[in-house]
Write a protein that holds these residues in place. Structure first.
Motif, PDB file in Angstrom:
ATOM      1  N   ILE A 121      -9.100  -1.576  -3.019  1.00  0.00           N
ATOM      2  CA  ILE A 121      -7.816  -2.100  -3.397  1.00  0.00           C
ATOM      3  C   ILE A 121      -6.643  -2.851  -2.689  1.00  0.00           C
ATOM      4  O   ILE A 121      -6.199  -3.878  -3.310  1.00  0.00           O
ATOM      5  CB  ILE A 121      -7.082  -0.797  -4.330  1.00  0.00           C
ATOM      6  CG1 ILE A 121      -7.925  -0.160  -5.366  1.00  0.00           C
ATOM      7  CG2 ILE A 121      -5.856  -1.206  -4.965  1.00  0.00           C
ATOM      8  CD1 ILE A 121      -7.708   1.134  -5.959  1.00  0.00           C
ATOM      9  N   THR A 134       0.815  -1.314  -0.009  1.00  0.00           N
ATOM     10  CA  THR A 134       0.121  -0.029   0.073  1.00  0.00           C
ATOM     11  C   THR A 134       0.937   1.271  -0.091  1.00  0.00           C
ATOM     12  O   THR A 134       0.460   2.244  -0.847  1.00  0.00           O
ATOM     13  CB  THR A 134      -0.936  -0.172   1.286  1.00  0.00           C
ATOM     14  OG1 THR A 134      -1.804  -1.083   1.007  1.00  0.00           O
ATOM     15  CG2 THR A 134      -1.889   1.195   1.192  1.00  0.00           C
ATOM     16  N   SER A 137      -9.644   2.819  -1.917  1.00  0.00           N
ATOM     17  CA  SER A 137      -8.280   2.472  -1.404  1.00  0.00           C
ATOM     18  C   SER A 137      -8.213   1.057  -0.638  1.00  0.00           C
ATOM     19  O   SER A 137      -7.198   0.365  -0.658  1.00  0.00           O
ATOM     20  CB  SER A 137      -7.394   3.512  -0.463  1.00  0.00           C
ATOM     21  OG  SER A 137      -8.386   3.871   0.353  1.00  0.00           O
TER      22      SER A 137
END
Length: 142
Positions: free
Chosen positions: A82, A43, A79
């Motif tokens: 993902i 990330t 986010s």
């Protein structure tokens, strides 16, 4: 009722349930490792990549927030989605590698059945066999 108990005991002793339990425990531990790698390495790499193209005050958190959407006061945190997808893909890939290596190891240790040589019989072999059978039959009749 006694039969059900003995069947359950056999199921537990065979190791099927034990193998399943071990798989679940190892899977849970592995999920923690993969989640940590994704949250603490993957990330931030994605945030860094996005921050290179999107200028949101130079902050990576601000750059990643580009992926989040707010509609009528409701936040959609893409986010996080993902990150979950990346976690799934990494987990699947690592499991694929583990299974592939185990299958390769099994193929190395598995003994290939030696090809049996095809025996061709000649007419003399058949005649000897007939002679022996006739001899056995005549010995029994005596």
């Amino acid at each position: 009722m006694k039969k059900l108990g003995s069947e359950f005991k056999e199921f537990i002793i065979k190791g099927d349930a034990l193998n399943l339990a071990i798989g679940v425990v190892i899977g849970a531990a592995f999920t923690g490792i993969v989640t940590s790698v994704v949250e603490n390495f993957i990330t931030p790499l994605i945030e860094l990549f996005i921050s290179l193209f999107v200028d949101r005050g130079g902050d990576m958190e601000g750059a990643l927030k580009v992926l989040n959407v707010r509609i009528n006061g409701v936040d959609f945190n893409f986010s996080i989605i993902i990150s979950a997808i990346i976690t799934f893909l990494i987990t699947g890939f690592v499991l694929f590698l583990v299974v592939k290596s185990v299958n390769h190891a099994k193929s190395l240790t598995a003994k290939t059945p030696e090809e049996e040589e095809e025996v061709t019989f000649t007419s003399e072999d058949y005649l000897r066999e007939i002679r022996d059978l006739l001899q056995e039959k005549s010995d029994k009749n005596i």
